[in-house]
Design a protein around this motif. Structure first.
Motif, PDB file in Angstrom:
ATOM      1  N   VAL A 169       0.864  -1.180   0.000  1.00  0.00           N
ATOM      2  CA  VAL A 169       0.000   0.000   0.000  1.00  0.00           C
ATOM      3  C   VAL A 169       0.900   1.229   0.000  1.00  0.00           C
ATOM      4  N   ILE A 170       0.631   2.156  -0.931  1.00  0.00           N
ATOM      5  CA  ILE A 170       1.403   3.391  -1.019  1.00  0.00           C
ATOM      6  C   ILE A 170       0.497   4.567  -0.708  1.00  0.00           C
ATOM      7  N   GLY A 215      -2.827  12.611  -1.614  1.00  0.00           N
ATOM      8  CA  GLY A 215      -3.872  12.248  -0.661  1.00  0.00           C
ATOM      9  C   GLY A 215      -4.494  10.888  -0.901  1.00  0.00           C
ATOM     10  N   LEU A 216      -4.252  10.303  -2.070  1.00  0.00           N
ATOM     11  CA  LEU A 216      -4.792   8.985  -2.376  1.00  0.00           C
ATOM     12  C   LEU A 216      -3.862   7.895  -1.852  1.00  0.00           C
ATOM     13  N   GLU A 217      -4.400   6.681  -1.752  1.00  0.00           N
ATOM     14  CA  GLU A 217      -3.587   5.494  -1.491  1.00  0.00           C
ATOM     15  C   GLU A 217      -3.891   4.459  -2.566  1.00  0.00           C
ATOM     16  N   THR A 218      -2.874   3.714  -2.973  1.00  0.00           N
ATOM     17  CA  THR A 218      -3.081   2.640  -3.939  1.00  0.00           C
ATOM     18  C   THR A 218      -2.606   1.326  -3.347  1.00  0.00           C
ATOM     19  N   ALA A 227      -6.262  -1.528  -6.267  1.00  0.00           N
ATOM     20  CA  ALA A 227      -7.373  -0.719  -5.767  1.00  0.00           C
ATOM     21  C   ALA A 227      -6.867   0.679  -5.446  1.00  0.00           C
ATOM     22  N   ILE A 228      -7.800   1.639  -5.463  1.00  0.00           N
ATOM     23  CA  ILE A 228      -7.508   3.017  -5.067  1.00  0.00           C
ATOM     24  C   ILE A 228      -8.329   3.328  -3.823  1.00  0.00           C
ATOM     25  N   MET A 229      -7.701   3.923  -2.822  1.00  0.00           N
ATOM     26  CA  MET A 229      -8.387   4.245  -1.575  1.00  0.00           C
ATOM     27  C   MET A 229      -8.213   5.719  -1.227  1.00  0.00           C
ATOM     28  N   VAL A 230      -9.193   6.245  -0.509  1.00  0.00           N
ATOM     29  CA  VAL A 230      -9.095   7.558   0.123  1.00  0.00           C
ATOM     30  C   VAL A 230      -9.561   7.391   1.560  1.00  0.00           C
ATOM     31  N   ILE A 242     -12.436   3.440  -3.674  1.00  0.00           N
ATOM     32  CA  ILE A 242     -13.297   4.236  -4.540  1.00  0.00           C
ATOM     33  C   ILE A 242     -13.290   3.615  -5.929  1.00  0.00           C
ATOM     34  N   ASN A 243     -14.274   3.966  -6.727  1.00  0.00           N
ATOM     35  CA  ASN A 243     -14.366   3.447  -8.088  1.00  0.00           C
ATOM     36  C   ASN A 243     -13.147   3.904  -8.888  1.00  0.00           C
TER      37      ASN A 243
END
Length: 351
Positions: free
Chosen positions: A108-109, A114-117, A154-157, A162-163
């Motif tokens: 996880v980065i 502000g996003l995480e991948t 995946a992309i996270m906030v 999130i989509n």
């Protein structure tokens, strides 16, 4: 003795501070894939990300892979054994863990924007928690199971998936050129909305026209070529780039057509009909109504084409006319002088 003890304590403090500077994440942040980012809304209840300005600091995780959503905004990317997994944006590795129950060997980065991948199903991790990474840097080697090589993404906030198609096109792997507003909601939740639409040069979705292939250069203009009349303008960017509808209109044909290869024809109320050909894939069908700036196909090399590109035509009553009459292909703008303003929109000027 006191001096020696003071020296040891000072050394221990400096080592601890150095370790914290290299790895600013808590033990929980280094163990859990989904966790709240307590610093994200520390000063403000919202932040924005301008993805149109991030093209140079962006990489699709597996650039040659074929991606699709499978569940809960998780993406599977099919690729080849031994392929390198790339960091999407610049940032710092928050978690690098082997043997996660559902994601396998996972990274996880947390990114500067502000996003995480999340990158799962890796055979080998090449970074550790606290490492600083650049966009496009190799962070892992993709995993293989039952002779199938694929990555999970995946992309996270703020710990929420999130989509991904809000931000990227899974077909073309390109960022969508838009500014998004991320606003704090209840608990960990984040509300996401488009703050502003792309500019005319990018998508034109706020306008009545759009340049069909943003960022393209002309590789063959309209006119005579090799003793044969060239009825369109050839535009080139990259293979499988997104082709956009030039104006609102009805798709009157979508499919293979002789030397055009995969062709999309759109009839517009302004008096023009536009052709988009050599496509690797058509994304609209006959009878569809499309808006200016809508993605209608991906560039390709079908039909009689020596390189992947878009063959773009403008026609009036079935007769091809030079598209440069209506578009400035150097600056990717519309020649407004070629149109007349009417109560219900713009129409072409007839000679």
């Amino acid at each position: 003795m006191k001096n020696k003890l003071r020296y040891l304590l000072t050394t221990l403090v400096l080592m601890t501070l150095s370790a914290c500077a290299q790895n600013p994440f808590t033990a929980l942040e280094q163990q859990q894939v989904s966790i709240q980012d307590t610093t994200l809304f520390e000063q403000f209840d919202a932040f924005t990300v301008d993805f149109a300005a991030m093209e140079r600091d962006y990489s699709f995780p597996l650039p040659v892979g074929r991606a699709r959503q499978v569940r809960d905004y998780l993406v599977e990317i099919d690729t080849r054994s031994g392929d390198a997994v790339k960091a999407m944006f610049p940032g710092r590795v928050r978690l690098a863990k082997n043997g996660h129950e559902s994601l396998g060997n996972v990274i996880v980065i947390r990114h500067d924007n502000g996003l995480e991948t999340v990158y799962g199903h890796n055979s080998q991790l090449l970074v550790k928690s606290g490492d600083r990474v650049k966009a496009g840097q190799t962070i892992a080697i993709v995993g293989t199971k039952n002779r199938r090589s694929y990555g999970l993404f995946a992309i996270m906030v703020n710990g929420n998936r999130i989509n991904p198609e809000t931000i990227i096109s899974l077909e073309s792997h390109r960022l969508r050129p838009q500014t998004l507003l991320f606003q704090k909601s209840s608990d960990w939740k984040v509300d996401l909305s488009v703050l502003k639409e792309p500019t005319q040069e990018q998508y034109g979705s706020l306008h009545w026209w759009c340049y069909p292939l943003p960022g393209a250069k002309v590789i063959s203009p309209y006119g005579r070529r090799g003793g044969r009349r060239h009825t369109g303008t050839d535009l080139k960017t990259t293979n499988k780039d997104e082709i956009l509808a030039a104006f609102d209109g009805e798709v009157v044909f979508s499919g293979p057509f002789a030397a055009y290869g995969n062709l999309v024809r759109i009839r517009h109320n302004n008096g023009l009909e536009t052709y988009y050909s050599h496509n690797s894939k058509n994304l609209v069908k006959t009878g569809d109504w499309v808006r200016a700036g809508q993605v209608i196909a991906l560039t390709g090399q079908t039909g009689r084409a020596t390189t992947p590109h878009l063959h773009f035509e403008t026609r009036i009553n079935g007769q091809a006319v030079n598209s440069a009459t209506y578009f400035d292909h150097t600056n990717h703008t519309l020649r407004l002088e070629a149109f007349s303003k009417k109560k219900d929109g713009y129409v072409i000027k007839r000679k």
